[in-house]
Design a protein around this motif. Structure first.
Motif, PDB file in Angstrom:
ATOM      1  N   TYR A 121     -13.073  -7.487  -2.263  1.00 22.05           N
ATOM      2  CA  TYR A 121     -12.632  -6.875  -1.001  1.00 22.05           C
ATOM      3  C   TYR A 121     -11.266  -7.390  -0.567  1.00 22.05           C
ATOM      4  N   SER A 122     -11.022  -8.693  -0.674  1.00 24.91           N
ATOM      5  CA  SER A 122      -9.802  -9.295  -0.132  1.00 24.91           C
ATOM      6  C   SER A 122      -8.744  -9.501  -1.212  1.00 24.91           C
ATOM      7  N   ARG A 123      -7.545  -8.989  -0.967  1.00 26.07           N
ATOM      8  CA  ARG A 123      -6.446  -9.197  -1.902  1.00 26.07           C
ATOM      9  C   ARG A 123      -5.993 -10.653  -1.921  1.00 26.07           C
ATOM     10  N   ASN A 124      -6.226 -11.364  -0.828  1.00 29.44           N
ATOM     11  CA  ASN A 124      -5.856 -12.780  -0.778  1.00 29.44           C
ATOM     12  C   ASN A 124      -6.659 -13.627  -1.761  1.00 29.44           C
ATOM     13  N   LEU A 125      -7.804 -13.096  -2.192  1.00 28.47           N
ATOM     14  CA  LEU A 125      -8.659 -13.828  -3.127  1.00 28.47           C
ATOM     15  C   LEU A 125      -8.480 -13.365  -4.566  1.00 28.47           C
ATOM     16  N   HIS A 126      -7.477 -12.508  -4.796  1.00 23.98           N
ATOM     17  CA  HIS A 126      -7.215 -12.045  -6.164  1.00 23.98           C
ATOM     18  C   HIS A 126      -6.359 -13.071  -6.897  1.00 23.98           C
ATOM     19  N   THR A 127      -6.934 -14.247  -7.094  1.00 27.06           N
ATOM     20  CA  THR A 127      -6.265 -15.351  -7.781  1.00 27.06           C
ATOM     21  C   THR A 127      -7.149 -15.811  -8.933  1.00 27.06           C
ATOM     22  N   PRO A 128      -6.601 -16.559  -9.898  1.00 21.46           N
ATOM     23  CA  PRO A 128      -7.406 -17.016 -11.037  1.00 21.46           C
ATOM     24  C   PRO A 128      -8.667 -17.772 -10.638  1.00 21.46           C
ATOM     25  N   MET A 129      -8.563 -18.673  -9.657  1.00 24.03           N
ATOM     26  CA  MET A 129      -9.721 -19.473  -9.262  1.00 24.03           C
ATOM     27  C   MET A 129     -10.881 -18.594  -8.816  1.00 24.03           C
ATOM     28  N   TYR A 130     -10.611 -17.585  -8.010  1.00 21.69           N
ATOM     29  CA  TYR A 130     -11.678 -16.720  -7.509  1.00 21.69           C
ATOM     30  C   TYR A 130     -12.123 -15.711  -8.561  1.00 21.69           C
ATOM     31  N   PHE A 131     -11.236 -15.377  -9.487  1.00 19.70           N
ATOM     32  CA  PHE A 131     -11.635 -14.530 -10.613  1.00 19.70           C
ATOM     33  C   PHE A 131     -12.684 -15.252 -11.449  1.00 19.70           C
ATOM     34  N   PHE A 132     -12.443 -16.546 -11.727  1.00 20.28           N
ATOM     35  CA  PHE A 132     -13.425 -17.338 -12.464  1.00 20.28           C
ATOM     36  C   PHE A 132     -14.698 -17.526 -11.643  1.00 20.28           C
ATOM     37  N   LEU A 133     -14.548 -17.656 -10.334  1.00 18.89           N
ATOM     38  CA  LEU A 133     -15.703 -17.843  -9.462  1.00 18.89           C
ATOM     39  C   LEU A 133     -16.634 -16.639  -9.496  1.00 18.89           C
ATOM     40  N   THR A 134     -16.075 -15.423  -9.556  1.00 17.62           N
ATOM     41  CA  THR A 134     -16.923 -14.229  -9.630  1.00 17.62           C
ATOM     42  C   THR A 134     -17.761 -14.232 -10.903  1.00 17.62           C
ATOM     43  N   HIS A 135     -17.177 -14.695 -12.005  1.00 19.46           N
ATOM     44  CA  HIS A 135     -17.942 -14.750 -13.261  1.00 19.46           C
ATOM     45  C   HIS A 135     -18.978 -15.866 -13.227  1.00 19.46           C
ATOM     46  N   LEU A 136     -18.685 -16.941 -12.505  1.00 16.21           N
ATOM     47  CA  LEU A 136     -19.695 -17.976 -12.307  1.00 16.21           C
ATOM     48  C   LEU A 136     -20.863 -17.411 -11.502  1.00 16.21           C
ATOM     49  N   SER A 137     -20.565 -16.559 -10.527  1.00 18.51           N
ATOM     50  CA  SER A 137     -21.620 -15.911  -9.745  1.00 18.51           C
ATOM     51  C   SER A 137     -22.426 -14.951 -10.610  1.00 18.51           C
ATOM     52  N   VAL A 138     -21.757 -14.224 -11.509  1.00 21.43           N
ATOM     53  CA  VAL A 138     -22.469 -13.337 -12.440  1.00 21.43           C
ATOM     54  C   VAL A 138     -23.416 -14.148 -13.313  1.00 21.43           C
ATOM     55  N   SER A 139     -22.947 -15.291 -13.804  1.00 19.34           N
ATOM     56  CA  SER A 139     -23.785 -16.160 -14.631  1.00 19.34           C
ATOM     57  C   SER A 139     -24.985 -16.679 -13.842  1.00 19.34           C
ATOM     58  N   ASP A 140     -24.774 -17.034 -12.582  1.00 23.48           N
ATOM     59  CA  ASP A 140     -25.873 -17.524 -11.743  1.00 23.48           C
ATOM     60  C   ASP A 140     -26.892 -16.426 -11.453  1.00 23.48           C
ATOM     61  N   ILE A 141     -26.415 -15.195 -11.264  1.00 24.65           N
ATOM     62  CA  ILE A 141     -27.329 -14.062 -11.061  1.00 24.65           C
ATOM     63  C   ILE A 141     -28.160 -13.825 -12.316  1.00 24.65           C
ATOM     64  N   LEU A 142     -27.508 -13.913 -13.480  1.00 22.48           N
ATOM     65  CA  LEU A 142     -28.223 -13.750 -14.750  1.00 22.48           C
ATOM     66  C   LEU A 142     -29.296 -14.821 -14.903  1.00 22.48           C
ATOM     67  N   LEU A 143     -28.953 -16.070 -14.580  1.00 20.94           N
ATOM     68  CA  LEU A 143     -29.911 -17.169 -14.702  1.00 20.94           C
ATOM     69  C   LEU A 143     -31.085 -16.989 -13.744  1.00 20.94           C
ATOM     70  N   ALA A 144     -30.773 -16.686 -12.476  1.00 22.55           N
ATOM     71  CA  ALA A 144     -31.830 -16.527 -11.475  1.00 22.55           C
ATOM     72  C   ALA A 144     -32.753 -15.356 -11.817  1.00 22.55           C
ATOM     73  N   THR A 145     -32.182 -14.250 -12.273  1.00 21.22           N
ATOM     74  CA  THR A 145     -32.974 -13.064 -12.601  1.00 21.22           C
ATOM     75  C   THR A 145     -33.805 -13.280 -13.863  1.00 21.22           C
ATOM     76  N   TYR A 184      -9.495 -26.601 -15.402  1.00 25.74           N
ATOM     77  CA  TYR A 184      -8.151 -26.480 -15.969  1.00 25.74           C
ATOM     78  C   TYR A 184      -7.223 -25.748 -15.001  1.00 25.74           C
ATOM     79  N   ASP A 185      -7.753 -24.740 -14.320  1.00 30.87           N
ATOM     80  CA  ASP A 185      -6.978 -24.014 -13.318  1.00 30.87           C
ATOM     81  C   ASP A 185      -6.544 -24.943 -12.188  1.00 30.87           C
ATOM     82  N   ARG A 186      -7.456 -25.802 -11.707  1.00 32.65           N
ATOM     83  CA  ARG A 186      -7.111 -26.754 -10.641  1.00 32.65           C
ATOM     84  C   ARG A 186      -6.133 -27.824 -11.138  1.00 32.65           C
TER      85      ARG A 186
END
Length: 316
Positions: free
Chosen positions: A51-75, A120-122
């Motif tokens: 939703y937010s263009r301010n969050l279109h950065t590498p750190m948050y891009f990786f964070l979305t995939h971490l969330s996808v992985s967590d959803i996969l694990l929980a499900t 590595y990003d940090r």
């Protein structure tokens, strides 16, 4: 298919949680709430970053995939736990058991690699800020995420196929909530030395080495932050990586609790409850930690809530 032809066990009994009817209801309700909050929390992270263009950065891009992985694990884990809590003797096919183990292991491996990439990003952002925009391009980030998922899927497939080639002749009861590695190997009547060596080697490459990379990177990060002359500058630099450091500490802390604290002489009952730390607690806490310790996400959440309030007022 060869491994499946020699497999005597066709179904697996997951004993899950044993308790009175009243306790069972409380446990079921607790796990259901945890699963609901985990899904909502990680989906909110994905939605806010999109939703937010301010969050279109590498750190948050990786964070979305971490969330996808967590959803996969929980499900992969929690619905089966809910079923096991209700029926107490959850019966699943051996194929489904191996499929559950595969997706569980893929998500765990992806978490390790994604946390390393985020570290590595940090490191680049704080220790090498001039090189950051030239290295952390959108193309580089997409490639890193693609490689992460491909390595996780392919490497886990290797030792999953190796496990299926073993002979499984019972007993076919697992005193656990889900099909984890050690409980599965306990069902085998074959020599599991090859599997243990393979799993140990791959774990060293994909869990232990990334862990040491994270430790070394954060050593440089902390040393660099301490060299910043102003207190405001040090606080701002540390705040950009505090959420990630919290998630890393919790993730590896739970793994250490499960695999280093218990020993072979202890009851499986202890191990199976400790396993809930990294299969249930970690996916639940990741979005909470990032939401509470990340000012950028907090601003987007406030902005989004205000946007929804304005829409509601306009409809009144």
């Amino acid at each position: 298919m060869q491994g499946m032809n020699v497999t005597a066990i066709t179904v697996v009994h997951l004993l899950g949680f044993q308790g009175t009817h009243r306790v069972t209801f409380i446990v079921f309700f607790l796990f259901f709430v945890v699963y609901f909050v985990t899904l909502c929390g990680n989906l909110v992270i994905i939605a806010l970053v999109s939703y937010s263009r301010n969050l279109h950065t590498p750190m948050y891009f990786f964070l979305t995939h971490l969330s996808v992985s967590d959803i996969l694990l929980a499900t992969d884990i929690l619905p089966n736990i809910l079923h096991a809590v209700v029926v107490k003797d959850n019966i699943i096919s051996f194929t489904d058991c191996m499929a559950q183990f595969y997706f569980f292991d893929v998500s765990e491996t992806a978490d390790c690699l994604l946390l390393t990439v985020m570290c590595y990003d940090r490191y680049l952002a704080i220790c090498q800020p001039l090189h950051y925009p030239y290295i952390m391009t959108h193309q580089f980030c997409r490639r890193m995420v693609m490689v992460t998922w491909m390595i996780s899927a392919c490497v886990v497939l290797i030792h999953t196929l190796t496990i299926t080639k073993l002979n499984f002749c019972g007993p076919n009861r697992i005193d656990h909530f889900f099909c984890d590695l050690d409980p599965i190997l306990q069902l085998s009547c074959s020599d599991i030395t090859v599997v243990e060596i393979e799993v140990t080697t791959l774990s060293a490459l994909l869990v232990v080495i990334p862990f040491f990379i994270i430790i070394i990177s954060y050593t440089y990060i902390i040393f660099t932050i301490l060299q910043i002359p102003s207190t405001t500058g040090r606080h701002k630099a540390f705040s950009t990586c505090s959420a990630h450091l919290g998630v890393v500490s919790m993730y590896y802390g739970t793994l250490l609790c499960v695999y280093l604290v218990p020993n072979r002489n202890q009851s499986w009952n202890i191990t199976k409850y400790l396993s809930l730390l990294y299969t249930v607690v970690t996916p639940l806490m990741n979005p909470i930690i990032y939401s509470l310790r990340n000012k950028d996400l907090q601003k987007v959440i406030e902005k989004f809530i205000n946007y929804l309030n304005n829409i509601a007022k306009n409809h009144q």
